[in-house]
Design a protein around this motif. Structure first.
Motif, PDB file in Angstrom:
ATOM      1  N   SER A 162      -5.614   0.466  -4.903  1.00  0.00           N
ATOM      2  CA  SER A 162      -5.713   0.052  -3.516  1.00  0.00           C
ATOM      3  C   SER A 162      -5.787  -1.468  -3.393  1.00  0.00           C
ATOM      4  O   SER A 162      -5.933  -2.183  -4.385  1.00  0.00           O
ATOM      5  N   ARG A 217       0.835  -1.212   0.000  1.00  0.00           N
ATOM      6  CA  ARG A 217       0.000   0.000   0.000  1.00  0.00           C
ATOM      7  C   ARG A 217       0.868   1.260   0.000  1.00  0.00           C
ATOM      8  O   ARG A 217       0.564   2.234  -0.699  1.00  0.00           O
ATOM      9  N   ASP A 218       1.937   1.236   0.783  1.00  0.00           N
ATOM     10  CA  ASP A 218       2.856   2.382   0.797  1.00  0.00           C
ATOM     11  C   ASP A 218       3.489   2.574  -0.576  1.00  0.00           C
ATOM     12  O   ASP A 218       3.628   3.714  -1.056  1.00  0.00           O
ATOM     13  N   TYR A 219       3.856   1.467  -1.209  1.00  0.00           N
ATOM     14  CA  TYR A 219       4.491   1.543  -2.523  1.00  0.00           C
ATOM     15  C   TYR A 219       3.512   2.094  -3.565  1.00  0.00           C
ATOM     16  O   TYR A 219       3.865   2.954  -4.380  1.00  0.00           O
ATOM     17  N   LEU A 220       2.277   1.610  -3.538  1.00  0.00           N
ATOM     18  CA  LEU A 220       1.287   2.051  -4.517  1.00  0.00           C
ATOM     19  C   LEU A 220       0.954   3.531  -4.367  1.00  0.00           C
ATOM     20  O   LEU A 220       0.704   4.223  -5.358  1.00  0.00           O
ATOM     21  N   SER A 221       0.938   4.008  -3.127  1.00  0.00           N
ATOM     22  CA  SER A 221       0.589   5.408  -2.902  1.00  0.00           C
ATOM     23  C   SER A 221       1.587   6.358  -3.541  1.00  0.00           C
ATOM     24  O   SER A 221       1.260   7.522  -3.823  1.00  0.00           O
ATOM     25  N   ALA A 222       2.803   5.870  -3.783  1.00  0.00           N
ATOM     26  CA  ALA A 222       3.832   6.709  -4.406  1.00  0.00           C
ATOM     27  C   ALA A 222       4.129   6.270  -5.839  1.00  0.00           C
ATOM     28  O   ALA A 222       5.097   6.723  -6.441  1.00  0.00           O
ATOM     29  N   SER A 223       3.276   5.406  -6.394  1.00  0.00           N
ATOM     30  CA  SER A 223       3.511   4.863  -7.734  1.00  0.00           C
ATOM     31  C   SER A 223       2.875   5.751  -8.806  1.00  0.00           C
ATOM     32  O   SER A 223       2.322   6.816  -8.513  1.00  0.00           O
ATOM     33  N   PRO A 273      -1.447   6.106  -8.031  1.00  0.00           N
ATOM     34  CA  PRO A 273      -1.629   6.196  -6.572  1.00  0.00           C
ATOM     35  C   PRO A 273      -3.046   5.923  -6.092  1.00  0.00           C
ATOM     36  O   PRO A 273      -3.251   5.654  -4.899  1.00  0.00           O
ATOM     37  N   GLN A 274      -4.032   5.988  -6.990  1.00  0.00           N
ATOM     38  CA  GLN A 274      -5.411   5.712  -6.561  1.00  0.00           C
ATOM     39  C   GLN A 274      -5.678   4.220  -6.397  1.00  0.00           C
ATOM     40  O   GLN A 274      -6.733   3.828  -5.885  1.00  0.00           O
TER      41      GLN A 274
END
Length: 315
Positions: free
Chosen positions: A88, A76-82, A85-86
């Protein structure tokens, strides 16, 4: 309540909140990272391809739930900065006994959608697919997934496999499936080859007293240091690590639980050194056994069945 109890409780809570990386976690992490990158690449290119997932199996106490929790939190942390980012991930625990209809309702609630009226299973899962797409859910994790087929009938297995494949092959928004559970989970996968080939399989097996003893020594020392105490020489040798592994029924997660419980005993005694006696006390509290059946006390501990509690006499 005394300050000692409060401080000990806070310290133990912090220890329980820490995740210890181990040799079986890294392959799991690497596989999931690859799945994420493939999905992000497809989204960036505007492609829609079938999603894939991971099935993690192992006996109770092997540390599956902790490993999955760490995996999902990091993802989740990685996706939020990918680049997306939306995106989940949602995770929920399958109840026992479970029905597909009830699990579908749980997924909807996890997505923040509440049904106003009673609906049939097919309608609920159609809503699940719509909500997963609308909320850009990349992966759905189901813990204790073996309970998806608690009765194990062919009809039930077919329905479970069909539901999972439908989510993964949705033409508009395929969702990767992450399953974790006991070995009974393997029955669901083996029932449907099409589902099995869409899931990478990872198994957390039992510890080996010989192979994993050095890792357990490092684990005990690491937890003791984090608690602000030192590990006695008697708990930093291979012989003790082998004893601890046996006491935990060869399960990694139980090794951690017993170690933290022993540290709790030491902290309550206000000692600066973690000893084998603290492990013996922790095991007694855990199992309510007599000294004759405490593997941290008797020399021939390998004769003790560590899976049993309340042991006071020969069976």
């Amino acid at each position: 309540m005394s300050d000692l109890i409060i401080q000990t409780a806070q310290g133990i809570a912090e220890l329980r909140g820490r995740f210890i990386r181990h040799e079986r976690y890294e392959p799991l992490r690497a596989r999931f990272q690859l799945l994420i990158e493939k999905r992000l690449a497809d989204i960036a290119a505007g492609r829609t391809t079938d999603a894939h997932g991971i099935a993690l199996s192992g006996a109770s106490g092997t540390g599956k739930s902790c490993a999955m929790a760490q995996l999902l939190n990091s993802a989740r942390d990685y996706l939020s900065a990918s680049s997306f980012p939306q995106a989940s991930i949602i995770s929920l625990r399958v109840p026992s006994p479970a029905t597909l209809k009830f699990v579908g309702q749980m997924v909807l609630r996890a997505l923040g959608y509440n049904l106003a009226t009673e609906r049939q299973a097919w309608y609920i899962w159609d809503l699940v697919r719509h909500q997963l797409r609308a909320r850009k859910i990349l992966f759905l994790h189901l813990d204790e997934a073996q309970d998806l087929s608690s009765r194990g009938t062919a009809k039930e297995l077919n329905a479970v496999a069909s539901m999972l494949k439908t989510l993964m092959t949705d033409e508009q928004w395929p969702v990767g499936i992450l399953l974790s559970g006991t070995e009974e989970l393997e029955t669901i996968l083996n029932h449907d080859p099409q589902l099995a080939r869409r899931l990478d399989t990872v198994h957390f097996g039992p510890l080996s007293a010989v192979h994993h003893a050095p890792e357990v020594i490092a684990l005990v020392d690491g937890y003791a240091q984090r608690a602000g105490i030192s590990a006695d020489a008697s708990v930093s040798i291979l012989a003790f690590a082998e004893r601890l592994i046996h006491s935990a029924a060869f399960q990694f997660g139980l090794v951690i639980e017993i170690t933290i419980a022993a540290i709790e005993v030491a902290l309550l005694e206000e000692t600066e050194t973690l000893t084998q006696a603290h492990f013996a006390t922790a095991y007694e509290i855990r199992s309510s056994c007599t000294d004759a059946f405490n593997p941290f006390i008797v020399p021939d501990y390998f004769k003790i069945d560590a899976r049993k509690v309340f042991t006071r006499e020969m069976q």
